[in-house]
Design an enzyme around this catalytic site. Sequence first.
Site: not given
Ligand code: PHE
Length: 348
Positions: A65, A77, A180, A182, A238, A261
Amino acid sequence: MRASDGWDGESLVTRLDRETGAWIFIALHSSRLGAATGGTRMKPYPDRGAARADAMRLAEGMTCKWAVSGFPRGGGKAVIAVPPGLDPSRRPGLLRRYGEVLRELGGLFWTGGDVGTSSADMDVIGETGAPYVFSRTPSRGGAGDSGGLTALGVFCAMETVCWRLFGDPSLRGRRVLVQGAGSVGSALIERLVGAGAIVSFSDMGEASIRRHRDAMGLTFVSPEAVFDAPCEIFAPCALGGVLNADTIPRLACRSVVGAANNQLAGPGDAERLRARGILYAPDFAANAGGAVGITGIEAMGWSLERAEREVRAIGATLRGIFEAAEAAGITTDAAARRIASERLRAPG
Ligand code: PHE
């Protein structure tokens, strides 16, 4: 980049929170382009191994990403696997102890919200884990929830897909099914409705169903029917793994563009989509808006306007991925991973 015998990341931090029995996994996949940064996911898992594997896979996704987005951060993560039915009163303590782990890591890992964590949770984590915590509430000096910026990026990705499929980027009159509704899904739905798309949605939560079906008048698709419903764009917002050998043959859409993701269950699924003529926007490219926007605001001092401009660039990034895939005769997922690998290998 995807080693056939497993994970090619840098390290994995494991903690058992004795007070609650929660397992904490912090997967540091790559610091090649900057400090490992990624969300904290908090939910029950079937077992410890599943939680650990999820952290590792998601961390790899974060590496891709940041790299395809051209943003100077690395992939990481965190997963907090909570025991089912954890008493809510014990949550703040767990979050503070997790914050202490972040503090101990001293900047090896920076985090933000993800599935199962809110900006309010980030405030609590930040009590012990600052400054390594993004997306706290504005009252605590954070940039807030990342859902709106993620939705903006996914929307721009959909415009690129429409341009590619129909020669016109407009979403007007296009049927979009959002799986989803949310934090990201509902923000996306609002944008799509505003752009004149014909929006349907699927969700498990009663409150969300009431809001989107009864209050907004959108068509509700039951979770069992979501893979069979005809539409131009299917938007998984979701959980991961929804594109697999069982679901891909059923899809009645022209493209898949969503915020979840790890939408592809396995390595063969991108090819399955291609064989069916379904245009797939690689998840880690389409859903980068929240991570890029929030980290840009908090770590690079961007204004909200600047953040939105950078997030809108996801549309152009995706165009480059589609063109590279076509030129090389490979899947869009492979093309995006190739672009990420090249950036990760580039000197300096
Ligand atoms: N949840 C976000 C993602 O999967 C991760 C993220 C959020 C990282 C906010 C930094 C700040 O991309």
